[in-house]
Design an enzyme around this catalytic site. Sequence first.
Site, PDB file in Angstrom:
ATOM      1  N   LYS A 102       0.858  -1.190   0.000  1.00 23.40           N
ATOM      2  CA  LYS A 102       0.000   0.000   0.000  1.00 23.40           C
ATOM      3  C   LYS A 102       0.884   1.226   0.000  1.00 23.40           C
ATOM      4  O   LYS A 102       2.033   1.158   0.453  1.00 23.40           O
ATOM      5  CB  LYS A 102      -0.894   0.015   1.251  1.00 23.40           C
ATOM      6  CG  LYS A 102      -2.138   0.837   1.086  1.00 23.40           C
ATOM      7  CD  LYS A 102      -3.223   0.056   0.361  1.00 23.40           C
ATOM      8  CE  LYS A 102      -4.435   0.876   0.071  1.00 23.40           C
ATOM      9  NZ  LYS A 102      -5.495   0.074  -0.543  1.00 23.40           N
ATOM     10  N   GLY A 214     -24.300   4.077   0.974  1.00 20.56           N
ATOM     11  CA  GLY A 214     -23.274   4.589   0.054  1.00 20.56           C
ATOM     12  C   GLY A 214     -23.791   4.603  -1.366  1.00 20.56           C
ATOM     13  O   GLY A 214     -24.501   3.676  -1.793  1.00 20.56           O
ATOM     14  N   GLY A 216     -21.551   5.697  -4.041  1.00 20.45           N
ATOM     15  CA  GLY A 216     -20.369   6.001  -4.849  1.00 20.45           C
ATOM     16  C   GLY A 216     -20.120   4.851  -5.809  1.00 20.45           C
ATOM     17  O   GLY A 216     -21.061   4.182  -6.253  1.00 20.45           O
ATOM     18  N   ASN A 217     -18.854   4.595  -6.107  1.00 16.62           N
ATOM     19  CA  ASN A 217     -18.534   3.519  -7.057  1.00 16.62           C
ATOM     20  C   ASN A 217     -19.123   2.185  -6.580  1.00 16.62           C
ATOM     21  O   ASN A 217     -19.872   1.530  -7.309  1.00 16.62           O
ATOM     22  CB  ASN A 217     -17.007   3.425  -7.230  1.00 16.62           C
ATOM     23  CG  ASN A 217     -16.584   2.296  -8.147  1.00 16.62           C
ATOM     24  OD1 ASN A 217     -16.743   1.122  -7.813  1.00 16.62           O
ATOM     25  ND2 ASN A 217     -16.071   2.619  -9.313  1.00 16.62           N
ATOM     26  N   ALA A 218     -18.809   1.816  -5.328  1.00 12.56           N
ATOM     27  CA  ALA A 218     -19.258   0.510  -4.826  1.00 12.56           C
ATOM     28  C   ALA A 218     -20.788   0.473  -4.657  1.00 12.56           C
ATOM     29  O   ALA A 218     -21.444  -0.472  -5.102  1.00 12.56           O
ATOM     30  CB  ALA A 218     -18.566   0.198  -3.505  1.00 12.56           C
ATOM     31  N   GLY A 219     -21.364   1.489  -4.017  1.00 17.94           N
ATOM     32  CA  GLY A 219     -22.797   1.479  -3.706  1.00 17.94           C
ATOM     33  C   GLY A 219     -23.695   1.618  -4.930  1.00 17.94           C
ATOM     34  O   GLY A 219     -24.690   0.900  -5.056  1.00 17.94           O
TER      35      GLY A 219
HETATM   36  P1  NAD Z   1     -16.853   6.643  -3.205  1.00 18.81           P
HETATM   37  O1  NAD Z   1     -16.068   7.802  -2.690  1.00 18.81           O
HETATM   38  O2  NAD Z   1     -17.096   6.513  -4.667  1.00 18.81           O
HETATM   39  O3  NAD Z   1     -18.295   6.605  -2.488  1.00 18.81           O
HETATM   40  C1  NAD Z   1     -18.462   6.692  -1.109  1.00 18.81           C
HETATM   41  C2  NAD Z   1     -19.957   6.864  -0.795  1.00 18.81           C
HETATM   42  O4  NAD Z   1     -20.107   6.826   0.624  1.00 18.81           O
HETATM   43  C3  NAD Z   1     -20.552   8.184  -1.254  1.00 18.81           C
HETATM   44  O5  NAD Z   1     -21.846   7.967  -1.751  1.00 18.81           O
HETATM   45  C4  NAD Z   1     -20.608   9.011   0.038  1.00 18.81           C
HETATM   46  O6  NAD Z   1     -21.648   9.980   0.008  1.00 18.81           O
HETATM   47  C5  NAD Z   1     -20.920   7.920   1.034  1.00 18.81           C
HETATM   48  N1  NAD Z   1     -20.569   8.310   2.405  1.00 18.81           N
HETATM   49  C6  NAD Z   1     -19.497   8.990   2.851  1.00 18.81           C
HETATM   50  N2  NAD Z   1     -19.577   9.178   4.180  1.00 18.81           N
HETATM   51  C7  NAD Z   1     -20.707   8.585   4.580  1.00 18.81           C
HETATM   52  C8  NAD Z   1     -21.363   8.434   5.828  1.00 18.81           C
HETATM   53  N3  NAD Z   1     -20.850   8.957   6.945  1.00 18.81           N
HETATM   54  N4  NAD Z   1     -22.508   7.737   5.864  1.00 18.81           N
HETATM   55  C9  NAD Z   1     -23.047   7.226   4.737  1.00 18.81           C
HETATM   56  N5  NAD Z   1     -22.501   7.350   3.534  1.00 18.81           N
HETATM   57  C10 NAD Z   1     -21.348   8.017   3.459  1.00 18.81           C
HETATM   58  O7  NAD Z   1     -16.099   5.364  -2.628  1.00 18.81           O
HETATM   59  P2  NAD Z   1     -16.181   3.858  -3.181  1.00 18.81           P
HETATM   60  O8  NAD Z   1     -15.086   3.644  -4.155  1.00 18.81           O
HETATM   61  O9  NAD Z   1     -17.577   3.508  -3.533  1.00 18.81           O
HETATM   62  O10 NAD Z   1     -15.749   3.078  -1.849  1.00 18.81           O
HETATM   63  C11 NAD Z   1     -16.675   2.800  -0.807  1.00 18.81           C
HETATM   64  C12 NAD Z   1     -16.070   1.765   0.112  1.00 18.81           C
HETATM   65  O11 NAD Z   1     -15.771   0.595  -0.629  1.00 18.81           O
HETATM   66  C13 NAD Z   1     -14.759   2.187   0.797  1.00 18.81           C
HETATM   67  O12 NAD Z   1     -14.699   1.601   2.059  1.00 18.81           O
HETATM   68  C14 NAD Z   1     -13.706   1.567  -0.097  1.00 18.81           C
HETATM   69  O13 NAD Z   1     -12.476   1.370   0.586  1.00 18.81           O
HETATM   70  C15 NAD Z   1     -14.399   0.274  -0.457  1.00 18.81           C
HETATM   71  N6  NAD Z   1     -13.828  -0.343  -1.662  1.00 18.81           N
HETATM   72  C16 NAD Z   1     -14.002   0.233  -2.880  1.00 18.81           C
HETATM   73  C17 NAD Z   1     -13.444  -0.354  -3.993  1.00 18.81           C
HETATM   74  C18 NAD Z   1     -13.629   0.230  -5.372  1.00 18.81           C
HETATM   75  O14 NAD Z   1     -13.189  -0.412  -6.336  1.00 18.81           O
HETATM   76  N7  NAD Z   1     -14.273   1.365  -5.531  1.00 18.81           N
HETATM   77  C19 NAD Z   1     -12.681  -1.530  -3.857  1.00 18.81           C
HETATM   78  C20 NAD Z   1     -12.533  -2.116  -2.587  1.00 18.81           C
HETATM   79  C21 NAD Z   1     -13.116  -1.497  -1.501  1.00 18.81           C
END
Ligand code: NAD
Length: 419
Positions: A102, A214, A216-219
Amino acid sequence: MDPFKIAQKQLDEAAEIMKLDKQAHAILREPKRTLVMNIPVRMSNGRTQTFTGFRVRYNDARGPAKGGIRFHPQESLETVKALAAWMTWKCSLADIPFGGGKGGIICDTKKMNERDLESLSRAYVRALGTDIGPEVDIPAPDVYTTPQIMAWMMDEYMNIVRKSQFGVITGKPVEVWGSEGRMDSTARGGMYIMREAAKMLKITPKKATIAIQGFGNAGRYAFTLSKELFGAKVVAISDSEGGVYDPDGLDIEKLDDAKKKTGSVGGYKGRRSQKISNEELLEQKVDILIPAAIENQVRADNADKVKCKLLLEFANGPVTPEATNILFEKKIVDLPDFLVNSGGVVGSYYEWVQNVTGDYWDTSLFYSKLDKKLTKSFNDTMALQKEYASKGQKINPRMAAYIIAVDRVAKAMKARGWY
Ligand code: NAD
């Protein structure tokens, strides 16, 4: 608690259950290599600003280190060490030929223009030199780093080694041989796990109710894919500003519209919809709960109120160690982050395979390989949990996944003569 202490505690617990060799345990408690770099960058205002950068190679017994780079104002060495340890276990559980690593830089990207961001990204790679490479240590994007940043870093690396080596970094734009399918591979992998877990719990995904924290990308991909792949009904979703519940199921166009117009999915308007808070989202009576936002959401103080049958940790660390035990007592199946969201790193592995072989795949091949890998990780985890249960020892899915991952790394170290 310091995240690295949590990572060490989890390892200690697994080591005790699996009776891990003490010498192997000692090696695995600390990173193999830790770099702290002082990085001066000439900024666009003509002044030199000095940044602190980190790269941790936690363990590379099974292959080159793999793990993202974070740009964050609160980045710390302890966080990077913890994330590098978790990457080691994630790659091992997925059974891909990588170790864990990392990286990070203490910086605030919101206060930087594009040119300064490029200068910093290139300076970080110059500071690392050949400490990264397709056969050494392979970075990827993480918090506040993007495919564009990966492309600049890759370009700088190629300037150093004077070779075309696209496999030095993953999560690249497709124009420079990023992979088709990589964008949604985290959520898609999580969906394959959902399908298998639903089968085990006799939940029919088409009839299941789902709540997602969530957007974002994952949600957001979790939302669209649960409809696309299973025709499932998502009844609740949230972002950092709040959420919405609708017993009739939510609609993606209306959610995007609410986000655009009101800044939050909480602004959604449906016939029977109602606004809910993030706490309420976690407490909905649904079949499947998907925390896909941030860490520490289900804790000792609210785990008792969680009412789902299956909890899929799309986010990293959304359930605290104490809450894991409470959910286990309540017979809620809580599947751990480094199993559920491993589709992201498996997708990165496929990008690297295509880069180093020069043989590029279509998305259907990418998805079918991803499906096979994730299904196997799920089956391995459940089989080990059963094996312990048959010997009278109850362990939760997180511990089962840990034991598999640690055992593979320990065996590789043994074969290589490290102990
Ligand atoms: P992102 O920044 O695209 O989205 C994050 C989402 O979480 C947003 O909708 C934001 O509004 C919401 N959020 C932030 N604070 C919040 C809170 N207090 N309560 C509720 N919602 C809240 O991030 P992402 O890429 O979707 O990642 C989300 C999680 O998934 C992280 O823990 C990340 O480490 C994990 N993850 C993502 C990936 C990936 O490929 N994107 C891979 C492995 C793990």
